[in-house]
Scaffold this motif. Sequence first.
Motif, PDB file in Angstrom:
ATOM      1  N   GLU A   6     -19.418 -33.143 -20.297  1.00  0.00           N
ATOM      2  CA  GLU A   6     -20.871 -33.085 -20.156  1.00  0.00           C
ATOM      3  C   GLU A   6     -21.232 -33.181 -18.676  1.00  0.00           C
ATOM      4  N   CYS A  22     -22.714 -28.787 -21.813  1.00  0.00           N
ATOM      5  CA  CYS A  22     -21.571 -29.325 -22.551  1.00  0.00           C
ATOM      6  C   CYS A  22     -20.528 -28.212 -22.651  1.00  0.00           C
ATOM      7  N   ILE A  34     -22.663 -28.135 -32.941  1.00  0.00           N
ATOM      8  CA  ILE A  34     -22.506 -29.107 -31.861  1.00  0.00           C
ATOM      9  C   ILE A  34     -23.833 -29.785 -31.610  1.00  0.00           C
ATOM     10  N   TRP A  36     -26.204 -32.828 -29.374  1.00  0.00           N
ATOM     11  CA  TRP A  36     -26.395 -33.732 -28.258  1.00  0.00           C
ATOM     12  C   TRP A  36     -26.859 -35.073 -28.817  1.00  0.00           C
ATOM     13  N   SER A  50     -29.179 -30.364 -32.325  1.00  0.00           N
ATOM     14  CA  SER A  50     -27.928 -29.707 -32.704  1.00  0.00           C
ATOM     15  C   SER A  50     -28.137 -28.207 -32.849  1.00  0.00           C
ATOM     16  N   ILE A  70     -32.335 -26.794 -27.111  1.00  0.00           N
ATOM     17  CA  ILE A  70     -30.883 -26.653 -27.162  1.00  0.00           C
ATOM     18  C   ILE A  70     -30.551 -25.171 -27.269  1.00  0.00           C
ATOM     19  N   ARG A  72     -27.137 -22.021 -26.940  1.00  0.00           N
ATOM     20  CA  ARG A  72     -25.696 -21.736 -26.988  1.00  0.00           C
ATOM     21  C   ARG A  72     -25.553 -20.250 -27.203  1.00  0.00           C
ATOM     22  N   VAL A  79     -22.692 -25.505 -24.607  1.00  0.00           N
ATOM     23  CA  VAL A  79     -24.005 -25.797 -25.183  1.00  0.00           C
ATOM     24  C   VAL A  79     -24.875 -26.423 -24.097  1.00  0.00           C
ATOM     25  N   LEU A  81     -28.729 -28.231 -22.922  1.00  0.00           N
ATOM     26  CA  LEU A  81     -29.917 -28.954 -23.345  1.00  0.00           C
ATOM     27  C   LEU A  81     -30.907 -28.946 -22.188  1.00  0.00           C
ATOM     28  N   TYR A  94     -25.992 -39.276 -22.060  1.00  0.00           N
ATOM     29  CA  TYR A  94     -26.072 -38.178 -23.007  1.00  0.00           C
ATOM     30  C   TYR A  94     -24.683 -37.617 -23.283  1.00  0.00           C
ATOM     31  N   TYR A  95     -24.389 -37.433 -24.556  1.00  0.00           N
ATOM     32  CA  TYR A  95     -23.095 -36.933 -25.005  1.00  0.00           C
ATOM     33  C   TYR A  95     -23.276 -35.682 -25.861  1.00  0.00           C
ATOM     34  N   CYS A  96     -22.244 -34.862 -25.924  1.00  0.00           N
ATOM     35  CA  CYS A  96     -22.213 -33.822 -26.947  1.00  0.00           C
ATOM     36  C   CYS A  96     -20.975 -34.050 -27.814  1.00  0.00           C
TER      37      CYS A  96
END
Length: 116
Positions: A6, A22, A34, A36, A50, A70, A72, A79, A81, A94-96
């Motif tokens: 990320e 991501c 996927i 976030w 997502s 979001i 992609r 991906v 955000l 923040y994670y994916c």
Amino acid sequence: QVQVLESGGGLVQTGGSLKLTCAASGRIFIRATIGWFRQAPGKDREFVASIDWTGKPTSYADFVKGRFTISREFGQNTVYLQMNGLEPEDTALYYCAPRPNPWNYWGQGTQVTVSS
């Protein structure tokens, strides 16, 4: 080998924008939805948004309120955000990750800090 990276976080003022990226690879991401997620200090990790493998957004958290988008490219595992109208309450790591995530696999995350 599963990898997720990320990036794009930073420090912005209230009302500012950031775009998170991501980059994911590995079997668990093949044709996967996927998402976030984010975790603020002292709080549980929560879902943000997502998107499915075709590039169709599947869900947004209520607190997004049309501020985040979001995206992609079809069949790709990168991906994005886009976050606009950021508020101090958006400050978090923040994670994916795949959604669902039965492997409980998480990357290192990217820090977003919004100053008031």
